[in-house]
Design a protein around this motif. Structure first.
Motif, mmCIF file in Angstrom:
data_model
loop_
_atom_site.group_PDB
_atom_site.id
_atom_site.type_symbol
_atom_site.label_atom_id
_atom_site.label_comp_id
_atom_site.label_asym_id
_atom_site.label_seq_id
_atom_site.Cartn_x
_atom_site.Cartn_y
_atom_site.Cartn_z
ATOM 1 N N ASP A 7 -54.498 -29.815 -110.958
ATOM 2 C CA ASP A 7 -54.933 -31.205 -110.781
ATOM 3 C C ASP A 7 -53.915 -32.170 -111.356
ATOM 4 O O ASP A 7 -53.652 -33.239 -110.794
ATOM 5 C CB ASP A 7 -56.291 -31.432 -111.465
ATOM 6 N N LEU A 10 -50.920 -32.493 -109.048
ATOM 7 C CA LEU A 10 -51.306 -33.276 -107.866
ATOM 8 C C LEU A 10 -51.368 -34.766 -108.208
ATOM 9 O O LEU A 10 -50.902 -35.612 -107.437
ATOM 10 C CB LEU A 10 -52.668 -32.787 -107.341
ATOM 11 N N GLN A 14 -48.912 -38.193 -106.711
ATOM 12 C CA GLN A 14 -49.390 -39.362 -105.949
ATOM 13 C C GLN A 14 -48.385 -40.517 -105.939
ATOM 14 O O GLN A 14 -48.023 -41.008 -104.866
ATOM 15 C CB GLN A 14 -50.760 -39.836 -106.466
ATOM 16 N N THR A 27 -53.297 -41.675 -100.780
ATOM 17 C CA THR A 27 -53.675 -40.557 -101.643
ATOM 18 C C THR A 27 -53.488 -39.273 -100.841
ATOM 19 O O THR A 27 -54.048 -39.142 -99.748
ATOM 20 C CB THR A 27 -55.153 -40.661 -102.073
ATOM 21 N N THR A 29 -53.757 -35.017 -100.490
ATOM 22 C CA THR A 29 -54.550 -33.888 -100.975
ATOM 23 C C THR A 29 -53.751 -32.605 -100.752
ATOM 24 O O THR A 29 -52.693 -32.646 -100.118
ATOM 25 C CB THR A 29 -55.867 -33.779 -100.190
ATOM 26 N N ARG A 30 -54.276 -31.489 -101.228
ATOM 27 C CA ARG A 30 -53.561 -30.217 -101.053
ATOM 28 C C ARG A 30 -53.277 -29.910 -99.582
ATOM 29 O O ARG A 30 -52.299 -29.265 -99.247
ATOM 30 C CB ARG A 30 -54.363 -29.064 -101.664
ATOM 31 N N SER A 32 -52.550 -32.123 -97.272
ATOM 32 C CA SER A 32 -51.653 -33.081 -96.610
ATOM 33 C C SER A 32 -50.339 -32.404 -96.238
ATOM 34 O O SER A 32 -49.804 -31.604 -97.011
ATOM 35 C CB SER A 32 -51.353 -34.256 -97.546
ATOM 36 N N THR A 37 -49.777 -36.676 -92.176
ATOM 37 C CA THR A 37 -49.480 -37.791 -93.088
ATOM 38 C C THR A 37 -48.422 -38.702 -92.470
ATOM 39 O O THR A 37 -47.277 -38.273 -92.292
ATOM 40 C CB THR A 37 -48.958 -37.258 -94.438
#
Lengths: 84, 599
Positions: A7, A10, A14, A27, A29-30, A32, A37
């Motif tokens: 976490d 990650l 950002q 934002t 995420t895993r 993406s 994107t």
């Protein structure tokens, strides 16, 4: 020392993605990837790798970079490389 | 604003997009179209160059060839480039792009043939760009190859790649000397300073065909940026130096001349001597030296009489030693030298002085030289402040020209009136249409003159060439010689003929010859040629900038009447002036104008 939990990494990715893709509201995420994107093309990809390596003070191998597809891959690779 | 010339690369990489957004808000950015033709992927290099140019007052638009398509884009299918209409083409090729490297067992004859063949490919590129675009071209030369297959022999044997690339680089240099529109970027030198281990990035090359490290791309971009600045006359011209602990060790007011450290006696003294030698070599290639020191003037000057001092007082074009704030002295120096502070680089070991100068005069370049004299020259070099793209005869004698100026100033004090002084100068002018011989200088002067410049329109060499050959233009240059020496080519006027009117798009003069009535001689020549061409009036334009206030009432003084623009849109604050030629009386009284050869 950066936070190397999944976490934590990650979260630190950002601002890097926001800057590299020039999208302050973004934002990731895993899951993406370049496919889902906007703006994440091959040129942005080069910049993202360079920024991640400099931020976490790591250096990925040739083959590892070649296999990177998603943010999840990048989180895992960063954690693996930084812990060694 | 962030000064990228000394910014750490991580700062730039991590915040590039935000920095870019911020820089784009600046006003008065000059459009610049740059085509980048690369042997490898050029996106990162272009990203850096983009930021540097934005910071330097340009708004660049880029064209990039597909990776490795530099030859095809330039020679086989130049239409895309022609459509893009660049102001500048940059070709970055590396040792990976060599096509004719000789076999390891090659003979001298084969070696020479290989060099010829390699050069031939690039000649095709440069010739095609010349023919199709006619703009400035910057070509990088070759770095040392990453591997020396023959070890040290690699730079000796005819079959060594190192030897081959050295020879091709020499051939490139010879071509660059012959071609005014080809400028060579010394990638060999840049890579050597960085080290080739920090230059090539094989991982990124195999992944993305991106050959160089970010560090290398940034160095290449910085070098390119300084070349663009030079092309547009924005290179710095003056090195302003502090004295105590900058030009010599110690404080001369406290320690006395016998105790300051200069000479060969101690390591520290040797380092100050070396820095003085560095400053002197800058002066010898046309950079003016000035002193700005908190000192009593006489004591400060005595430092230059030290027997070991490399710099002598006559090497200093302007000397300010007093107790006033340094930023005030810098403005004084600017006034006396007739140059803007934006042409200054200020070197001072004292961080407090650097901070205040930078805050009060942000246009002055104030590199953080630290306080260790052994690093001053290296840090100055990194700033690439004084980049020349061509060394003119004028550059090499510039310091002497300014010395002549101070002799003229001394003379001026002895005359009853100013006209008598002007006559005593025995001035002779050559005023004529543009000649090929002078076009380089004409373009150079056009792009660096900011003060005595009515419109501050910039022209490339190619544009000036076009004007020189165009019957719808009257374009004149003026050279001025006097009893103290040759001032060189110092004035340019470009007029555009439209029906019976000559529109004066450009009128500028070097401040070196202010108040010499040269403008009268130029006007007489313009009027004469306009009458020969059957014209009836001149239209003059003044476009105000931050720097050209001195010529706001120029046309009024020449007897023009205020007017309005026909129907063209003009910059804000512009004024328009009108002169009827019917009863014009020549104005020049003090300059002898030579008969022109190609009237």
């Amino acid at each position: 020392m950066p936070d190397l939990t999944a976490d934590g990494v990650l979260a630190e990715l950002q601002p890097i993605f926001q800057e590299a893709l020039d999208n302050p509201g973004l934002t990731v995420t895993r899951g993406s990837s370049g496919l889902n994107t906007p703006g994440w093309d091959s040129i942005a990809h080069i910049e993202i790798i360079e920024m991640v390596e400099r931020h976490f003070k790591v250096r990925f191998d040739l083959g590892e970079v070649q296999d990177l597809k998603t943010v999840g891959d990048l989180v895992d690779l960063t954690r693996r490389t930084a812990q060694h | 604003m962030v000064d990228f010339s000394f910014c750490h690369i991580d700062e730039i990489l991590m915040h590039r997009k935000s920095l870019r957004r911020q820089l784009l808000t600046a006003e008065e950015l000059k459009d610049l179209r740059v085509a980048v033709l690369g042997g490898a992927t050029t996106t990162e290099l272009v990203n850096f160059l983009d930021l540097l140019l934005l910071q330097g007052g340009f708004r660049p638009v880029f064209y990039q060839s597909e990776y490795g398509r530099y030859y095809e884009d330039a020679v086989q299918d130049p239409q895309a480039l022609i459509d893009f209409a660049p102001d500048l083409v940059y070709i970055h090729t590396s040792c990976r792009d060599v096509r004719h490297s000789p076999p390891i067992d090659c003979t001298e004859a084969q070696f020479n043939e290989s060099v010829e063949s390699e050069l031939e490919r690039f000649l095709e590129i440069w010739n095609s760009l010349d023919r199709n675009l006619g703009c400035q071209v910057i070509q990088s030369n070759f770095e040392t190859p990453p591997y020396a297959i023959l070890g040290n022999m690699d730079s000796v044997a005819y079959g060594g790649l190192s030897r081959f690339l050295m020879q091709v680089n020499v051939a490139f240099a010879q071509e660059a000397c012959k071609r005014p529109k080809l400028i060579l970027q010394d990638a060999h030198g840049i890579s050597a300073r960085l080290g080739t281990r920090n230059w090539f990035d094989w991982r990124r090359y195999w992944n993305y065909k991106l050959l160089l490290t970010p560090e290398a791309n940034l160095e290449v971009a910085r070098s390119l940026y300084s070349m663009v600045r030079a092309m547009y006359g924005k290179s710095r011209k003056v090195l302003v130096l502090d004295l105590d602990n900058t030009l010599w060790g110690g404080v001369i007011g406290d320690d006395g001349i016998e105790k300051i450290q200069i000479g060969r006696e101690t390591p520290v003294a040797e380092a100050y001597t070396a820095f003085q030698e560095y400053c002197l070599s800058l002066r010898n290639r046309g950079i003016l030296l000035a002193v700005c020191s908190k000192n009593t003037e006489e004591i400060a000057k005595s430092g230059f009489e030290h027997p070991s001092s490399i710099l002598k007082l006559e090497d200093i074009s302007c000397f300010k030693a007093n107790w006033n704030p340094k930023h005030e002295n810098l403005q004084e120096i600017a006034r006396e030298l007739n140059l803007g502070v934006d042409s200054f680089v200020f070197v001072d070991d004292n961080p407090a002085e650097r901070v205040i100068v930078q805050a009060q005069l942000p246009q002055v370049a104030v590199p953080d030289v630290g306080s260790d004299v052994s690093r001053f020259a290296e840090i100055l070099e990194q700033g690439r402040f004084f980049e020349p793209i061509a060394l003119s005869k004028e550059d090499l004698v510039r310091a002497a020209l300014y010395a002549d100026n101070s002799r003229r100033a001394a003379l001026q004090r002895k005359f009853a009136n100013y006209g008598e002084y002007l006559d005593s100068l025995e001035m002779v002018a050559e005023i004529d249409s543009f000649k090929p011989l002078y076009l380089d200088r004409i373009a150079q002067l056009t792009n660096k003159t900011n003060q005595f410049n009515l419109t501050t329109q910039r022209y490339t060499l190619a544009e000036m060439e076009a004007i020189a050959g165009d019957e719808h233009h009257i374009a004149l240059y003026g050279r001025l010689t006097d009893r103290f020496g040759d001032n060189g080519l110092i004035s340019i006027v470009v007029g555009r003929i439209e029906r019976a009117t000559l529109h004066i798009d450009l009128w500028l003069m070097s401040c070196r010859v202010l108040k010499r009535d040269m403008e009268f001689a130029m006007l007489d020549a313009i009027v004469e040629r306009s009458l020969d061409a059957g014209l009836e009036r001149l239209m003059g334009y003044y476009f105000p900038t931050a720097k050209n206030g001195m010529v706001a009432d120029f046309y009024a003084k020449l007897g023009f009447e205020p007017s309005v623009a026909d129907d063209r849109a003009l910059p804000e604050g512009a004024t328009v002036w009108n002169l009827h030629l019917a009863d014009y009386k020549p104005k020049n009284q003090h300059i002898h104008v030579m008969e022109h050869a190609n009237a």
